[in-house]
Design an enzyme around this catalytic site. Structure first.
Site, PDB file in Angstrom:
ATOM      1  N   CYS A   5       0.818  -1.209   0.000  1.00  0.00           N
ATOM      2  CA  CYS A   5       0.000   0.000   0.000  1.00  0.00           C
ATOM      3  C   CYS A   5       0.852   1.260   0.000  1.00  0.00           C
ATOM      4  O   CYS A   5       2.046   1.225   0.260  1.00  0.00           O
ATOM      5  CB  CYS A   5      -0.864   0.065   1.250  1.00  0.00           C
ATOM      6  SG  CYS A   5      -1.983  -1.318   1.411  1.00  0.00           S
ATOM      7  N   GLY A  35       0.138   0.462  -5.090  1.00  0.00           N
ATOM      8  CA  GLY A  35      -1.115  -0.270  -4.959  1.00  0.00           C
ATOM      9  C   GLY A  35      -2.072   0.126  -6.049  1.00  0.00           C
ATOM     10  O   GLY A  35      -2.298   1.317  -6.264  1.00  0.00           O
ATOM     11  N   ASN A 109      -0.248   0.971   5.748  1.00  0.00           N
ATOM     12  CA  ASN A 109       0.724   0.312   4.873  1.00  0.00           C
ATOM     13  C   ASN A 109       1.518  -0.668   5.728  1.00  0.00           C
ATOM     14  O   ASN A 109       2.218  -0.229   6.647  1.00  0.00           O
ATOM     15  CB  ASN A 109       1.656   1.341   4.237  1.00  0.00           C
ATOM     16  CG  ASN A 109       2.762   0.718   3.387  1.00  0.00           C
ATOM     17  OD1 ASN A 109       3.799   1.340   3.180  1.00  0.00           O
ATOM     18  ND2 ASN A 109       2.571  -0.481   2.897  1.00  0.00           N
ATOM     19  N   GLY A 110       1.377  -1.954   5.428  1.00  0.00           N
ATOM     20  CA  GLY A 110       2.119  -2.937   6.195  1.00  0.00           C
ATOM     21  C   GLY A 110       1.302  -4.181   6.420  1.00  0.00           C
ATOM     22  O   GLY A 110       0.246  -4.368   5.812  1.00  0.00           O
ATOM     23  N   TYR A 250      13.464  -2.289  -5.379  1.00  0.00           N
ATOM     24  CA  TYR A 250      12.388  -2.350  -6.364  1.00  0.00           C
ATOM     25  C   TYR A 250      11.180  -1.471  -6.076  1.00  0.00           C
ATOM     26  O   TYR A 250      10.708  -0.758  -6.952  1.00  0.00           O
ATOM     27  CB  TYR A 250      11.945  -3.810  -6.506  1.00  0.00           C
ATOM     28  CG  TYR A 250      10.712  -3.986  -7.342  1.00  0.00           C
ATOM     29  CD1 TYR A 250      10.735  -3.771  -8.717  1.00  0.00           C
ATOM     30  CD2 TYR A 250       9.502  -4.336  -6.739  1.00  0.00           C
ATOM     31  CE1 TYR A 250       9.580  -3.913  -9.478  1.00  0.00           C
ATOM     32  CE2 TYR A 250       8.352  -4.478  -7.502  1.00  0.00           C
ATOM     33  CZ  TYR A 250       8.404  -4.255  -8.860  1.00  0.00           C
ATOM     34  OH  TYR A 250       7.276  -4.395  -9.600  1.00  0.00           O
ATOM     35  N   ASP A 353      18.095  -7.045 -14.167  1.00  0.00           N
ATOM     36  CA  ASP A 353      16.733  -7.012 -13.626  1.00  0.00           C
ATOM     37  C   ASP A 353      16.815  -6.916 -12.101  1.00  0.00           C
ATOM     38  O   ASP A 353      17.881  -7.115 -11.516  1.00  0.00           O
ATOM     39  CB  ASP A 353      15.949  -8.253 -14.072  1.00  0.00           C
ATOM     40  CG  ASP A 353      14.444  -8.020 -14.077  1.00  0.00           C
ATOM     41  OD1 ASP A 353      13.992  -6.932 -13.648  1.00  0.00           O
ATOM     42  OD2 ASP A 353      13.707  -8.924 -14.506  1.00  0.00           O
ATOM     43  N   ASP A 354      15.648  -6.625 -11.487  1.00  0.00           N
ATOM     44  CA  ASP A 354      15.671  -6.372 -10.039  1.00  0.00           C
ATOM     45  C   ASP A 354      15.654  -7.651  -9.210  1.00  0.00           C
ATOM     46  O   ASP A 354      16.271  -7.713  -8.146  1.00  0.00           O
ATOM     47  CB  ASP A 354      14.477  -5.479  -9.640  1.00  0.00           C
ATOM     48  CG  ASP A 354      13.156  -6.117  -9.987  1.00  0.00           C
ATOM     49  OD1 ASP A 354      12.552  -6.753  -9.121  1.00  0.00           O
ATOM     50  OD2 ASP A 354      12.728  -6.009 -11.156  1.00  0.00           O
ATOM     51  N   CYS A 444      13.413 -12.062   3.577  1.00  0.00           N
ATOM     52  CA  CYS A 444      13.166 -12.896   2.391  1.00  0.00           C
ATOM     53  C   CYS A 444      14.470 -13.333   1.718  1.00  0.00           C
ATOM     54  O   CYS A 444      14.461 -14.231   0.885  1.00  0.00           O
ATOM     55  CB  CYS A 444      12.273 -12.145   1.408  1.00  0.00           C
ATOM     56  SG  CYS A 444      12.915 -10.524   0.967  1.00  0.00           S
TER      57      CYS A 444
HETATM   58  S1  SF4 Z   1      10.862  -9.957   4.154  1.00  0.00           S
HETATM   59 FE1  SF4 Z   1      11.811  -8.966   2.331  1.00  0.00          FE
HETATM   60  S2  SF4 Z   1      10.170  -7.894   1.257  1.00  0.00           S
HETATM   61 FE2  SF4 Z   1       9.406  -8.428   3.323  1.00  0.00          FE
HETATM   62  S3  SF4 Z   1       9.799  -6.604   4.584  1.00  0.00           S
HETATM   63 FE3  SF4 Z   1      11.564  -7.950   4.826  1.00  0.00          FE
HETATM   64  S4  SF4 Z   1      13.023  -7.311   3.200  1.00  0.00           S
HETATM   65 FE4  SF4 Z   1      11.018  -6.421   2.705  1.00  0.00          FE
END
Ligand code: SF4
Length: 468
Positions: A5, A35, A109-110, A250, A353-354, A444
């Site tokens: 968002c 969004g 947002n979150g 990104y 690419d990202d 991630c």
């Molecule tokens: S897990 Fe990855 S995409 Fe999600 S908040 Fe953390 S760094 Fe950002």
């Protein structure tokens, strides 16, 4: 991959002004990339609140209305992708709650990671939720506390209950309240506009409406805007923050300044770092537009290899990932990109690419570039491999779908059919961002998260009530 968002809050200098809705509209337009499912604006004129919202893009939703009917000197706005909850008008924001003779409007947002527990608590008390969005949890907690205490005290109690990411703009009647979670996952910044104040997810939106960036809202900080002034309350602090690193890779616009870093410059440094880590001889460097452009400029400038566009984007098509299923996603890639054969034929090409999520989009792009006559195709990626899902506000993919969760770099290279594949390293990325690793969320990319998530490894950032 989808950002969850974008939010806006605006408090005009003069309570007699009634046109807060228009700058909020333009700011939302500038945040459209965050969004595209729904959008809405709520304003207050000192007597009552008015809200307009709907499903779709900012211009499409608001062209159905006459914005000048929405009168108020203070307001909030929202653009949404769903990360929890369905893509429905009920879940669109601002979320409005009326209680006693008061009105609360919330833009969020979150993503909360403990919303299921909080919902269960309310349901045990017999309350029935009207939406499937975690923002309603925040609204209900806030109402509960506002029945007992003032706005600041209520917000403090609510923040003690929330785990996860939340940047919030809230109207409590005609008072604008702005909150950034103690770990600062999502960006949020404060600007000045004609003697009044504006708060937005990204500074580019402040630029767009002719405002001036003042600073980032600090992690754990609450701002309360009343009568042309604001007060700052730094309620919580942590030893370390957890800014989402993907904002730099990104999500955020390249012209935004986030937590002190110009996103464009960060992406240039990532491109340079990719060269340091994965140099290869080639004839041209071509970005995958648009997300690879700035990395490619950085890589090209430092290497001296020509930056030449080999792919052209159809700019009238939204981001690929707004398509709901795999079949449609593949169609969208073909609709979205075309090759420039004359620039690719007989060339050794480095594509920038990202990120690679499932690998299917990258595979199609590599195949297109080969079909256009490229002799070799080398892929360079501005993020490290995504090995774990995001629970904190980015709609990414499940672990099963993440190609790098199950394959080595050589395995992903084979999946996408590239002659070589190079990801920027986590260390290289952190250096390029210019914020210490302990102050970033890298969940991630590393599988280690800054808050506790069931079944995942956690390096917890301890919260403390601030003493000043
Ligand atoms: S897990 Fe990855 S995409 Fe999600 S908040 Fe953390 S760094 Fe950002």
């Amino acid at each position: 991959m989808r950002e969850s968002c974008g939010i806006v809050g605006l408090a005009l200098n003069d309570r007699e002004s009634d046109n807060a809705a228009l700058p909020i509209y333009y700011a939302l337009y500038a945040l459209q990339h965050r969004g595209q499912e729904s959008t809405g604006i709520t304003v207050h004129d000192g007597k009552s609140a008015g809200t307009l919202k709907g499903m779709g893009l900012v211009p499409d939703v608001f062209k159905k209305y006459n914005l000048s009917d929405l009168k108020g000197f203070v307001g909030i706005g929202h653009v949404r992708y769903s990360t929890t909850g369905d893509s429905t008008i009920e879940n669109s924001q601002p979320l409005i709650v009326n209680f006693m003779d008061r009105t609360i409007a919330i833009a969020h947002n979150g993503n909360l990671v403990n919303s299921a527990d909080l919902v269960a608590e309310f349901e045990a008390e017999g309350q029935v939720f009207l939406t499937s969005s975690d923002t309603e949890v925040i609204a209900r907690l806030l109402v509960k506390e506002l029945l007992k205490t003032d706005i600041l005290g209520a917000v403090e109690e609510v923040m003690k209950r929330l785990v996860g990411s939340y940047s919030l703009t809230i109207l409590v009647d005609d008072t604008l309240v702005v909150v950034r979670d103690p770990l600062g996952f999502k960006p949020l910044c404060l600007g000045e506009l004609d003697g009044g104040y504006v708060v937005t997810s990204e500074s580019a939106a402040i630029d767009t409406i002719g405002g001036k960036l003042i600073r980032d809202v600090r992690p754990g900080e609450v701002l309360i805007f009343k009568d042309g002034r604001y007060s700052s309350h730094h309620l919580f602090k942590t030893k370390n923050t957890a800014h989402c690193v993907f904002e730099y890779i990104y999500f955020a616009r390249a012209d935004s300044i986030i937590d002190g870093q110009l996103v464009y410059q960060t992406r240039i440094r990532i491109g340079e770092r990719l060269l340091d880590e994965h140099a290869i001889d080639a004839d041209i460097i071509s970005p995958v537009p648009d997300s690879g452009i700035t990395f490619a400029i950085g890589y090209s400038k430092k290497s001296g290899i020509d930056y030449i566009e080999g792919l052209m984007k159809n700019r009238y098509i939204g981001r690929t990932f707004i398509m709901p299923d795999q079949k449609m996603r593949e169609t969208a890639v073909r609709l979205k990109l075309n090759t420039i054969r004359q620039n690719l034929e007989g060339k050794k090409v480095i594509l920038l690419d990202d990120s690679i999520v499932r690998g299917t989009t990258s595979r199609r792009i590599v195949d297109m570039v080969r079909k256009a006559g490229a002799e070799e195709v080398h892929m360079r990626i501005g993020s490290p491999p995504i090995v774990s899902p995001c629970y904190l506000g980015i709609d990414m993919a499940t672990r099963e779908e993440l190609v790098a969760a199950h394959k080595t770099v050589a395995g992903v290279e084979a999946v996408i059919n590239a002659d070589s594949l190079g990801y920027v390293s986590v260390e290289g990325l952190v250096e390029a961002v210019g914020i210490p690793a302990d102050d970033l969320c890298l969940g991630c990319l590393t599988g280690v998260y800054p808050v506790e998530i069931s079944g995942e490894e956690c390096k917890r950032r301890q919260l403390t009530l601030n003493q000043f």
